[in-house]
Design a protein around this motif. Structure first.
Motif, PDB file in Angstrom:
ATOM      1  N   ASP A 130      17.461  12.924  13.885  1.00 58.02           N
ATOM      2  CA  ASP A 130      18.914  13.090  13.998  1.00 58.02           C
ATOM      3  C   ASP A 130      19.306  14.563  13.853  1.00 58.02           C
ATOM      4  OD1 ASP A 130      21.565  12.271  14.300  1.00 58.02           O
ATOM      5  OD2 ASP A 130      21.818  11.697  12.195  1.00 58.02           O
ATOM      6  N   HIS A 154      27.692  11.217   6.084  1.00 65.21           N
ATOM      7  CA  HIS A 154      26.650  11.680   6.997  1.00 65.21           C
ATOM      8  C   HIS A 154      25.884  10.535   7.645  1.00 65.21           C
ATOM      9  CE1 HIS A 154      26.583  15.850   4.840  1.00 65.21           C
ATOM     10  NE2 HIS A 154      27.616  15.698   5.645  1.00 65.21           N
ATOM     11  N   LYS A 202      17.266  18.998   6.908  1.00 64.10           N
ATOM     12  CA  LYS A 202      16.801  19.468   8.221  1.00 64.10           C
ATOM     13  C   LYS A 202      15.771  20.592   8.106  1.00 64.10           C
ATOM     14  CE  LYS A 202      20.012  16.619   9.012  1.00 64.10           C
ATOM     15  NZ  LYS A 202      19.612  15.206   9.050  1.00 64.10           N
ATOM     16  N   ASP A 237      15.953  11.816   9.096  1.00 71.16           N
ATOM     17  CA  ASP A 237      17.387  12.123   8.934  1.00 71.16           C
ATOM     18  C   ASP A 237      17.664  12.579   7.498  1.00 71.16           C
ATOM     19  OD1 ASP A 237      20.080  12.318   9.582  1.00 71.16           O
ATOM     20  OD2 ASP A 237      20.482  10.186   9.252  1.00 71.16           O
TER      21      ASP A 237
HETATM   22 MG    MG Z   1      21.972  12.515  10.312  1.00 75.63          MG
END
Ligand code: MG
Ligand code: SAH
Ligand code: DHB
Length: 222
Positions: free
Chosen positions: A165, A39, A142, A139
Motif C-alpha cells: 500500500d 490510515h 514505509k 502496509d
Molecule cells: Mg496503507
C-alpha cells in the motif's frame, strides 16, 4: 477533479457494490473512537483485497500493519474455509482495538495477531514454518518496505501475490530529493522491486476518499 469528487465517487461505488456491514462499520467506528489514525484502506480497496484473496484461493495470508484490523477483516473474509491469517502490529493499543474487532467479526480463530516490530516477528514466523503464504499485504512503516518485501519473498511460493500500500503518496514518490523517511522508503523499495527478477510487478495509482496514492502488486514467478 478534486478531493470532493474523488470522495463522492468513492461513496457512489461503495453504495453500489459494498453492502452496509455492521461489523466493518463498527471496526472503523471503534478505531476512530480509540484515537487510531484514519490510515485504514477505503471500503472499495478493502473489497479489492478480499477479491485478491479469493483469486489466490488463499489459505495462508500475511499482513504487516494491522491498525484496527479493517483490512485484516476484508482479507480474512476472502480466504478459503480453514484458512489462517497472520497479522503483525507494533502498537499495543492498535492491537487491542483490532482484537475486539476480530472478535466482533467472529474471526478470532482465523486471525493470529502478533504484537511487536515486524522485523522482530517475521523471523519467528519463518522459523515456525508458517509459510508459504498465498498473499502478503504490506502496509506498515514505509521506511522498512524493502525489508518487508524481502521477508515476503522468503515466505512465498511460486504464484504468491505481494501487495504494497501507499506507493504513490500524493505524487511525493517522484521527489528524489525528499528526506521524508516514508518517501525514501517507498523509493528504495521501488528500486528493489524493479530489479527483482523473481517477480512480475506493476503499480496502480488510485484516487478516492483516501486521497491520491497507489498500490504495488507483485506475483512471485519462481
Ligand atoms: Mg496503507
Ligand atoms: N492495514 C491497515 C492500516 C495499517 S496502518 C488497514 O488498512 O486497515 C499502519 C500500521 O502499521 C499502524 O497500526 C502502525 O502502528 C503499524 N506499524 C508501524 N510500524 C510498524 C512496525 N515496525 N511493525 C509492525 N507494525 C508497524
Ligand atoms: C499512512 C499510512 C498508511 O498505511 C495509509 O494507508 C495512509 C497514510 C501514513 O502513515 O500517513
Amino acid at each position: 477533479m478534486d478531493q470532493n469528487t474523488w470522495t463522492s465517487v468513492d461513496s457512489y461505488i461503495s453504495d453500489l457494490l459494498i453492502p452496509t456491514d455492521p461489523v466493518l462499520e463498527e471496526t472503523l467506528k471503534s478505531s476512530a473512537e480509540a484515537g487510531l489514525p484514519p490510515h485504514n484502506v477505503a471500503p472499495n480497496q478493502g473489497k479489492m483485497l478480499e477479491l485478491f484473496a479469493r483469486l489466490q484461493g488463499a489459505r495462508r495470508v500475511l499482513e504487516i500493519g494491522t491498525l484496527g484490523g479493517y483490512s485484516t477483516i476484508w482479507l480474512a473474509r476472502g480466504m478459503q474455509p480453514g484458512g489462517k491469517l497472520i497479522t503483525i502490529e507494533f502498537n499495543p493499543k492498535h492491537a487491542e482495538v483490532a482484537l475486539k474487532n476480530f472478535d466482533r467479526a467472529a474471526l478470532t480463530s482465523v486471525i493470529d495477531l502478533r504484537v511487536g516490530k515486524a522485523l522482530d516477528i517475521l523471523p519467528q514466523v519463518a522459523s515456525e514454518n508458517q509459510g508459504p503464504f498465498d498473499l502478503v499485504f504490506i502496509d506498515a512503516d514505509k521506511h522498512n518496505n524493502t525489508e518487508y518485501f524481502e521477508w515476503a519473498l522468503k515466505l512465498a511460493r511460486k504464484g504468491t501475490l505481494i501487495v504494497v500500500d501507499n506507493v504513490v503518496r500524493n505524487g511525493a514518490v517522484l521527489d528524489s530529493t525528499s528526506t521524508d523517511p516514508s518517501v525514501m522508503g517507498v523509493r528504495r523499495f521501488n528500486q528493489v522491486l524493479a530489479a527483482e527478477r523473481r517477480v512480475s510487478a506493476t503499480q496502480i495509482q488510485t484516487v478516492g476518499c483516501k486521497g491520491y496514492d497507489g498500490f504495488a502488486m507483485a506475483v512471485v514467478l519462481s
